[in-house]
Scaffold this active site. Sequence first.
Site, mmCIF file in Angstrom:
data_model
loop_
_atom_site.group_PDB
_atom_site.id
_atom_site.type_symbol
_atom_site.label_atom_id
_atom_site.label_comp_id
_atom_site.label_asym_id
_atom_site.label_seq_id
_atom_site.Cartn_x
_atom_site.Cartn_y
_atom_site.Cartn_z
ATOM 1 C CG HIS A 33 -1.658 -1.088 1.623
ATOM 2 N ND1 HIS A 33 -3.011 -1.107 1.399
ATOM 3 C CD2 HIS A 33 -1.356 -2.283 2.196
ATOM 4 C CE1 HIS A 33 -3.505 -2.271 1.820
ATOM 5 N NE2 HIS A 33 -2.528 -3.001 2.305
ATOM 6 C CD GLU A 103 -0.961 1.538 4.463
ATOM 7 O OE1 GLU A 103 -0.481 2.343 3.637
ATOM 8 O OE2 GLU A 103 -2.166 1.240 4.503
HETATM 9 ZN ZN ZN Z 1 -4.068 0.518 0.573
#
Ligand code: ZN
Length: 256
Positions: A33, A103
Amino acid sequence: MKPKPESPVATSVMPSPNHGERRGGAPTMLILHYTGMAGASEALQRLANPVAEVSAHYVVLEDGRVVQMVPEGRRAWHAGASSWICGPAGPERDINSRSLGIEIVNGGHDGGLPPYPDAQIEAVIALGLDLSARWSIAPRYVLAHSDIAPERKEDPGERFPWDRLAGAGLGHHAPASPIRDGRFFAQGDAGPPIEALQAMFALYGYDLPVTGTFDARTTSVVTAFQRHFRQERVDGVADASTITTLRNLLAALPSR
Ligand SMILES: [Zn+2]
């Protein structure tokens, strides 16, 4: 005593309360992400905030530092409503239970798609290789959030260097076929070629029903595919380059 991260690549631990029990065994997928926020501190705060109800196992900062937020054995809340076809049983829909989430701090599309610094990509590669080795995650299951939620998500975006990851042995990849003139398919088209196209995307793993009509869902899947595998032009049109790239990826898959 300071808590120690599970991955030797990680530099610190900042626990998030946002996790639960995994359902259905060990993770088999790795989902990447971008944070899509102005900076690292905002992102870390949000991922640790019980009200936000989101989290990831690891966060990779722009300078390459890696923060662990959720224990690897726990179910972090990063994927949301998402799906991927992992085998003949049909689409897997509880991706959080089946995956580890990373992330990557980046302003994202709202921030004008800033480039990912080298130090950050090197850390993503080192972390991804470590997680893949320890959890036996196959290259084809290293995926973008946009791959598993094509109608909702566009991260980590078309500037993310998947080719560099693949060059280091992380993820499944084939060089993008050059863009050239030729036949193409777009939203509104219908018939056996569209059926064949949808079947190819589903064979790769995209959760795309074979309807024979190039519908909005098909446009979203083509767009997500382009963000990951044919980044030069992201327009949702299945041109010859997109289809050839998909065909080459399918041909390069290990037989299962
Ligand atoms: Zn995401």
